[in-house]
Design a protein around this motif. Structure first.
Motif, PDB file in Angstrom:
ATOM      1  N   ARG A  72     -40.276   5.485  68.624  1.00  0.00           N
ATOM      2  CA  ARG A  72     -38.833   5.561  68.358  1.00  0.00           C
ATOM      3  C   ARG A  72     -38.557   5.577  66.851  1.00  0.00           C
ATOM      4  O   ARG A  72     -37.744   6.356  66.361  1.00  0.00           O
ATOM      5  N   LEU A  73     -39.252   4.709  66.112  1.00  0.00           N
ATOM      6  CA  LEU A  73     -39.057   4.649  64.662  1.00  0.00           C
ATOM      7  C   LEU A  73     -39.513   5.946  63.993  1.00  0.00           C
ATOM      8  O   LEU A  73     -38.861   6.445  63.076  1.00  0.00           O
ATOM      9  N   GLN A  74     -40.616   6.500  64.458  1.00  0.00           N
ATOM     10  CA  GLN A  74     -41.104   7.755  63.891  1.00  0.00           C
ATOM     11  C   GLN A  74     -40.112   8.895  64.131  1.00  0.00           C
ATOM     12  O   GLN A  74     -39.902   9.734  63.257  1.00  0.00           O
ATOM     13  N   ARG A  75     -39.500   8.919  65.306  1.00  0.00           N
ATOM     14  CA  ARG A  75     -38.510   9.960  65.609  1.00  0.00           C
ATOM     15  C   ARG A  75     -37.269   9.832  64.717  1.00  0.00           C
ATOM     16  O   ARG A  75     -36.619  10.829  64.409  1.00  0.00           O
ATOM     17  N   GLN A  76     -36.943   8.614  64.316  1.00  0.00           N
ATOM     18  CA  GLN A  76     -35.767   8.402  63.472  1.00  0.00           C
ATOM     19  C   GLN A  76     -35.978   8.900  62.044  1.00  0.00           C
ATOM     20  O   GLN A  76     -35.004   9.069  61.312  1.00  0.00           O
ATOM     21  N   LYS A  77     -37.228   9.113  61.643  1.00  0.00           N
ATOM     22  CA  LYS A  77     -37.531   9.581  60.280  1.00  0.00           C
ATOM     23  C   LYS A  77     -36.838   8.715  59.240  1.00  0.00           C
ATOM     24  O   LYS A  77     -36.084   9.194  58.384  1.00  0.00           O
ATOM     25  N   LEU A  78     -37.089   7.428  59.321  1.00  0.00           N
ATOM     26  CA  LEU A  78     -36.464   6.446  58.442  1.00  0.00           C
ATOM     27  C   LEU A  78     -36.894   6.641  56.991  1.00  0.00           C
ATOM     28  O   LEU A  78     -38.024   7.025  56.713  1.00  0.00           O
ATOM     29  N   GLU A  79     -35.995   6.353  56.091  1.00  0.00           N
ATOM     30  CA  GLU A  79     -36.268   6.544  54.672  1.00  0.00           C
ATOM     31  C   GLU A  79     -36.618   5.231  53.977  1.00  0.00           C
ATOM     32  O   GLU A  79     -36.307   5.049  52.794  1.00  0.00           O
ATOM     33  N   TYR A  80     -37.240   4.329  54.698  1.00  0.00           N
ATOM     34  CA  TYR A  80     -37.722   3.087  54.105  1.00  0.00           C
ATOM     35  C   TYR A  80     -39.081   2.765  54.705  1.00  0.00           C
ATOM     36  O   TYR A  80     -39.499   3.353  55.697  1.00  0.00           O
ATOM     37  N   ASP A  81     -39.801   1.850  54.056  1.00  0.00           N
ATOM     38  CA  ASP A  81     -41.092   1.416  54.567  1.00  0.00           C
ATOM     39  C   ASP A  81     -40.875   0.387  55.669  1.00  0.00           C
ATOM     40  O   ASP A  81     -40.004  -0.483  55.540  1.00  0.00           O
ATOM     41  N   TRP A  82     -41.647   0.494  56.741  1.00  0.00           N
ATOM     42  CA  TRP A  82     -41.489  -0.419  57.868  1.00  0.00           C
ATOM     43  C   TRP A  82     -42.839  -0.782  58.463  1.00  0.00           C
ATOM     44  O   TRP A  82     -43.832  -0.093  58.265  1.00  0.00           O
ATOM     45  N   ALA A  83     -42.820  -1.897  59.199  1.00  0.00           N
ATOM     46  CA  ALA A  83     -43.992  -2.353  59.936  1.00  0.00           C
ATOM     47  C   ALA A  83     -43.523  -2.909  61.267  1.00  0.00           C
ATOM     48  O   ALA A  83     -42.364  -3.299  61.421  1.00  0.00           O
ATOM     49  N   ILE A  84     -44.447  -2.929  62.229  1.00  0.00           N
ATOM     50  CA  ILE A  84     -44.172  -3.528  63.543  1.00  0.00           C
ATOM     51  C   ILE A  84     -45.204  -4.620  63.776  1.00  0.00           C
ATOM     52  O   ILE A  84     -46.407  -4.393  63.620  1.00  0.00           O
ATOM     53  N   ILE A  85     -44.725  -5.785  64.152  1.00  0.00           N
ATOM     54  CA  ILE A  85     -45.600  -6.887  64.533  1.00  0.00           C
ATOM     55  C   ILE A  85     -45.387  -7.149  66.020  1.00  0.00           C
ATOM     56  O   ILE A  85     -44.253  -7.361  66.459  1.00  0.00           O
ATOM     57  N   GLY A  86     -46.472  -7.101  66.782  1.00  0.00           N
ATOM     58  CA  GLY A  86     -46.426  -7.404  68.213  1.00  0.00           C
ATOM     59  C   GLY A  86     -46.857  -8.834  68.454  1.00  0.00           C
ATOM     60  O   GLY A  86     -47.881  -9.267  67.931  1.00  0.00           O
ATOM     61  N   VAL A  87     -46.070  -9.567  69.234  1.00  0.00           N
ATOM     62  CA  VAL A  87     -46.345 -10.968  69.540  1.00  0.00           C
ATOM     63  C   VAL A  87     -46.644 -11.099  71.029  1.00  0.00           C
ATOM     64  O   VAL A  87     -45.891 -10.578  71.857  1.00  0.00           O
ATOM     65  N   ASP A  88     -47.753 -11.781  71.367  1.00  0.00           N
ATOM     66  CA  ASP A  88     -48.070 -11.967  72.788  1.00  0.00           C
ATOM     67  C   ASP A  88     -47.491 -13.282  73.290  1.00  0.00           C
ATOM     68  O   ASP A  88     -46.869 -14.038  72.538  1.00  0.00           O
ATOM     69  N   GLU A  89     -47.681 -13.559  74.565  1.00  0.00           N
ATOM     70  CA  GLU A  89     -47.100 -14.761  75.187  1.00  0.00           C
ATOM     71  C   GLU A  89     -47.628 -16.070  74.596  1.00  0.00           C
ATOM     72  O   GLU A  89     -46.963 -17.090  74.636  1.00  0.00           O
ATOM     73  N   ALA A  90     -48.834 -16.033  74.034  1.00  0.00           N
ATOM     74  CA  ALA A  90     -49.419 -17.233  73.429  1.00  0.00           C
ATOM     75  C   ALA A  90     -48.940 -17.436  71.991  1.00  0.00           C
ATOM     76  O   ALA A  90     -49.296 -18.418  71.347  1.00  0.00           O
ATOM     77  N   GLY A  91     -48.139 -16.480  71.483  1.00  0.00           N
ATOM     78  CA  GLY A  91     -47.648 -16.590  70.119  1.00  0.00           C
ATOM     79  C   GLY A  91     -48.566 -15.953  69.090  1.00  0.00           C
ATOM     80  O   GLY A  91     -48.275 -15.979  67.903  1.00  0.00           O
ATOM     81  N   GLU A  92     -49.669 -15.371  69.550  1.00  0.00           N
ATOM     82  CA  GLU A  92     -50.565 -14.660  68.630  1.00  0.00           C
ATOM     83  C   GLU A  92     -49.909 -13.330  68.266  1.00  0.00           C
ATOM     84  O   GLU A  92     -49.179 -12.748  69.057  1.00  0.00           O
ATOM     85  N   TYR A  93     -50.197 -12.851  67.059  1.00  0.00           N
ATOM     86  CA  TYR A  93     -49.563 -11.609  66.644  1.00  0.00           C
ATOM     87  C   TYR A  93     -50.537 -10.675  65.945  1.00  0.00           C
ATOM     88  O   TYR A  93     -51.593 -11.081  65.484  1.00  0.00           O
ATOM     89  N   GLU A  94     -50.127  -9.404  65.909  1.00  0.00           N
ATOM     90  CA  GLU A  94     -50.931  -8.373  65.271  1.00  0.00           C
ATOM     91  C   GLU A  94     -49.989  -7.317  64.699  1.00  0.00           C
ATOM     92  O   GLU A  94     -48.996  -6.959  65.328  1.00  0.00           O
TER      93      GLU A  94
END
Length: 102
Positions: A72-94
């Motif tokens: 979705r973010l790639q389709r928006q062609k945003l003009e800023y730098d972005w990152a996505i952090i995924g959080v699992d049920e245990a609270g661990e993230y990547e």
């Protein structure tokens, strides 16, 4: 703000605090500051359209939503730098996707 969003909000604040950022509330978002960098952090329980302005943004979502959010973010062609952090049920993230070398 529902339970899922509140939990993502708390997890996002904790992640950036652990990374050494000064964390504060900025309306519906979280502002994470360190040295010269200000990152606007958006808890996003479901893939949604992203804000159209900014310089550095990070979207925190559930692990299973990362791929859809990235597309979705790639389709928006945003003009800023972005990152996505995924959080699992245990609270661990990547970090799943980024347009900047943080």
């Amino acid at each position: 703000m529902g339970t899922v969003t509140t939990r993502l909000d708390s997890q996002a604040k904790s992640i950036f605090d652990d990374l050494g950022y000064t964390v504060s509330r900025d309306g519906e978002e979280i502002k994470a500051e360190r040295k010269w960098r200000v990152v606007h952090v958006t808890p996003m329980p479901e893939p949604d359209d992203a804000p159209t302005s900014g310089r550095f943004r990070c979207f925190v979502t559930r692990e299973g939503n990362c791929r859809d959010l990235e597309r979705r973010l790639q389709r928006q062609k945003l003009e800023y730098d972005w990152a996505i952090i995924g959080v699992d049920e245990a609270g661990e993230y990547e970090v799943h996707a980024t347009t900047v070398g943080w």
